[in-house]
Design an enzyme around this catalytic site. Structure first.
Site, PDB file in Angstrom:
ATOM      1  N   GLU A 167       0.799  -1.316  -0.024  1.00  0.00           N
ATOM      2  CA  GLU A 167       0.033   0.101   0.035  1.00  0.00           C
ATOM      3  C   GLU A 167       0.704   1.298   0.080  1.00  0.00           C
ATOM      4  O   GLU A 167       0.539   2.251  -0.647  1.00  0.00           O
ATOM      5  CB  GLU A 167      -0.898  -0.058   1.159  1.00  0.00           C
ATOM      6  N   SER A 223     -47.295 -21.202  43.626  1.00  0.00           N
ATOM      7  CA  SER A 223     -46.604 -21.964  44.827  1.00  0.00           C
ATOM      8  C   SER A 223     -45.317 -21.294  45.216  1.00  0.00           C
ATOM      9  O   SER A 223     -44.808 -21.857  46.457  1.00  0.00           O
ATOM     10  CB  SER A 223     -46.922 -23.329  44.921  1.00  0.00           C
TER      11      SER A 223
END
Length: 751
Positions: free
Chosen positions: A174, A449
């Protein structure tokens, strides 16, 4: 004269342009320098699971470890030369762990041998020295990411962590003159053009890395002369104001590597995790070349969609690396044979436990997190257990079709570790990938319960006059509600047993005795104690509260039962264990909260004895048949018209809460025992059970009670029930009926 006038005019225009450019450059210098220094990019919050920990005798199966190694994308090899590999030999695993920055600090790559026997870790030794280890942990699974406003994901890495070979390869392709130009390079443009002509394709770019960085950070991709001029000027300013290493580090963290669904993958750190499941330090030459290949065009060079195209460019880059002496010939030839990407497991960033991650995000918003965390990045270390999560999801998927053909039947599961007050797994939908309504934390349902242990705890506190052998009445009764209506509670089976012991009423989950007991201890007392147990949602102070008319989420139920699992103390449960930035600097470490006492330890032991009875011989006895007597404690819950099915169970290590129901609150025709319990059973069959400690604390001692009257009788009586109780001082003349026998004058004479 005309020529002189023209020259003067041009000179003035040139001066005006120069002055304008000067002011513009000053403006750019000021604004760009500030932005580049403090607002370069937004980093993600990377969310990690708990690290899989190996300790001698820890309950862990070899098959479970292999499954997690696959999720972590470890590769099975014969030599273990690279980190991120493992080798199996019978009941032993040799693992070469990757280096990782844990919440407690960084740890280097390490090789170990782990042995397994009878579903447990039998030993851990380091390799090659064979030194025994008390503890060893793997690098954790990435659970997901929390992205910034831009929807970009990145895992920040310092330049010192990027391998030199990767830096040199990127610069080779690059920007070869990166360390020699001032931000813009005419020679790079010429060299790139020549290289592209020779290769007959675009192998090098003309823009410098600095120009590419400027374009990615601040400019559009419009191909205009003004944009290119602006790009060049901004590149010159940044190159002047910042060091080359700062620019290169920013480039490595900003560079775009493609999409993962709706999010953008930015930075070399996250890209190496996404494509290869490893940290950037571990990348091999072929992997470095592939990542550099993607830089040219992440969509065009997508290795999952265009593997042949990407391989061709990767191999071309490897050839250039070899030609520039960055690779030896053997390394070059070996790199050409490397696969493009490792087989994909769950993708980095794909949330395969979205409901757990949703709870992490909720907790994250409640913590004192720095407002600028997106600039430094955030690493969120959780208690999430991938093994437990998979077990929970599989159990729901297996059991729901067996219980009902209706697709409307929904489920929620919470698995927690009470000792650490932590949530380790969470399912909020029968379809675990279904994002949206999280039933585990948001579904407010009546608990039935499940409320009863609180009532029994209030009754069993010292000085209340109740004990496990107390006789309770299971007969029809009527109560007047606040609005004047008459309430006649009934049992789930529609029958009445007459008289029965308090222990049996709890174990069998009889409704009417619980209502009578609740009215005896008082509704206000129940409300107060539930509030102390962390319930911060409305609690109706009405008689029906005794049968669970309060609405709670599965997570709230988990915290409520955490009181019984942890000696009567309430502690809030959490998913987040620690927070650091992307460089590993810690700014939050959770310590399990001390909590506060809801019930004393002795009362808690008595209630737990009854909850073990639920599993041993009551509504949860199917669990005792699978895992043995006294291994688990638990409680079933069923609401009116069978709209909700609950079961909560806990052993010495984990607490599991399961809820089944429908979102429209229609009946599902399942009790807690017939619906939620099978899911709990399958979860524990896969998790394994560590039996509860059953030794009652002092001053409790085993006492004998008359089966019919519930009075204390001598321990040598032939017919009796034995329960732990506060010490009983029985006169010697009490008989097995619990009656005081009158002694004759002859017995008194020789007393």
């Amino acid at each position: 004269m005309p020529m002189r006038f023209l020259l003067k005019t041009l000179a003035k225009l040139a001066l005006a342009v120069i002055i304008t450019l000067g002011f513009y450059a000053i403006y750019l210098d000021s604004s760009l320098t500030k932005r580049f220094a403090s607002e370069r990019y937004q980093a993600s919050a990377i969310v990690y699971a708990r690290p899989l920990t190996f300790e001698p005798s820890a309950p862990l199966r070899l098959s479970q470890v292999l499954a997690e190694l696959q999720q972590l994308r470890y590769l099975e090899t014969s030599d273990l030369a690279q980190s991120g590999t493992y080798r199996r030999n019978g009941n032993q695993l040799e693992i070469h762990r990757r280096p990782f920055d844990f919440a407690s600090g960084p740890e280097m790559a390490q090789r170990v041998r782990v042995s397994f026997a009878n579903g447990r870790v039998s030993g851990v030794v380091s390799l090659p020295d064979g030194r025994p280890l008390n503890r060893f942990q793997l690098d954790p699974l990435v659970l997901g990411q929390v992205t910034g406003d831009k929807g970009e994901d990145r895992l920040l890495v310092g330049l010192e962590r990027v391998p030199n070979l990767l830096i040199e390869t990127l610069l080779l392709i690059e920007d070869r003159d990166f360390y020699h130009h001032a931000g813009v390079s005419l020679s790079s443009i010429g060299r790139a053009a020549l290289a592209n002509i020779v290769a007959m394709e675009t192998v090098q770019g003309g823009s410098t890395l600095t120009q590419q960085l400027v374009k990615n950070l601040y400019l559009t991709r419009a191909q205009t002369l003004w944009r290119k001029a602006n790009e060049a000027l901004m590149a010159l300013i940044i190159d002047f104001r910042f060091s080359k290493n700062e620019i290169l580090e920013t480039y490595f963290n900003e560079i775009y590597f493609g999409q993962d669904g709706g999010r953008a993958i930015h930075g070399i750190g996250l890209a190496s995790r996404f494509y290869f499941g490893k940290s950037v330090e571990e990348l091999k030459p072929a992997e470095m070349a592939m990542l550099v290949a993607i830089v040219k065009g992440p969509s065009y060079y997508n290795p999952h969609r265009y593997p042949e195209r990407v391989k061709q460019r990767r191999d071309m880059i490897l050839q250039l690396m070899f030609a520039e002496d960055l690779l030896s010939q053997p390394a070059y030839l070996a790199a050409l044979d490397e696969p493009l990407v490792v087989p994909k497991g769950p993708r980095v960033g794909q949330t395969w436990a979205p409901h757990y991650l949703a709870q992490v995000k909720t907790e994250l918003s409640q913590l004192n997190v720095p407002k600028d965390w997106a600039q430094q990045g955030l690493r969120v270390f959780t208690y999430f257990d991938p093994l437990a999560q998979k077990i929970a999801e599989t159990s729901v998927a297996n059991q729901l079709p067996r219980l009902s053909e209706a697709q409307e039947l929904q489920a929620a599961v919470v698995i927690a570790e009470p000792e650490h007050a932590s949530v380790v797994a969470l399912v909020g939908d029968r379809k675990p990938q279904q994002v949206g309504f999280n039933r585990a934390t948001m579904a407010m349902r009546q608990v039935g319960s499940l409320i009863k242990p609180t009532i029994y705890g209030l009754a069993l506190e010292q000085g209340s006059g109740y004990h496990l052998g107390t006789i309770l009445e299971d007969r029809p009764m009527e109560l007047q509600e606040a609005d004047g209506t008459i309430w006649s509670p009934n049992n789930y089976d529609g029958e009445f047993r007459g008289s029965l012991m308090l222990y049996d009423a709890l174990a069998q989950s009889r409704n009417v005795p619980a209502v009578r007991l609740g009215m005896s201890v008082g509704i206000p007392a129940i409300v107060t104690r539930l509030t102390a147990a962390g319930i911060d949602t409305p609690i109706p102070a009405v008689p029906s509260l005794t049968l669970g008319s309060v609405e709670l989420s599965p997570l709230q139920v988990t915290e409520l039962y955490g009181v019984w699992a942890q000696q009567g103390r309430y502690r809030s449960f959490a998913t987040i264990q620690a927070l650091t930035d992307h460089r590993g600097i810690e700014f939050y470490q959770r310590r399990p909260p001390a909590g506060y006492e809801v019930f004393d330890e002795v009362t808690t032991a008595l209630v737990n004895y009854g909850l073990r009875g639920v599993v041993n011989e009551g509504t949860g006895k199917a669990l005792a048949q699978l895992f043995g007597v006294d291994a688990l404690a638990g409680k079933s819950g069923t609401t009116n018209d069978y709209r909700d099915s609950w079961f909560v169970a806990y052993d010495q290590d984990k607490l599991v809460t399961v809820w089944l129901g429908r979102d429209d609150n229609q009946p599902i025709h399942l009790t807690g025992s017939s619906g939620a319990l099978p899911v709990v059973a399958e979860i524990y069959s896969q998790l394994g059970v560590r039996a509860l400690a059953t030794q009652p604390p002092e001053p409790l001692q085993l006492s004998a009670f008359h089966p019919q009257t519930g009075v204390v009788i001598p321990l040598d009586c032939p017919e009796q029930r034995r329960f732990p109780a506060y010490p009983q001082n029985l006169p010697e003349q009490v008989n097995c009926e619990g009656e005081l026998e009158e002694r004759s004058w002859w017995e008194k004479l020789f007393d």
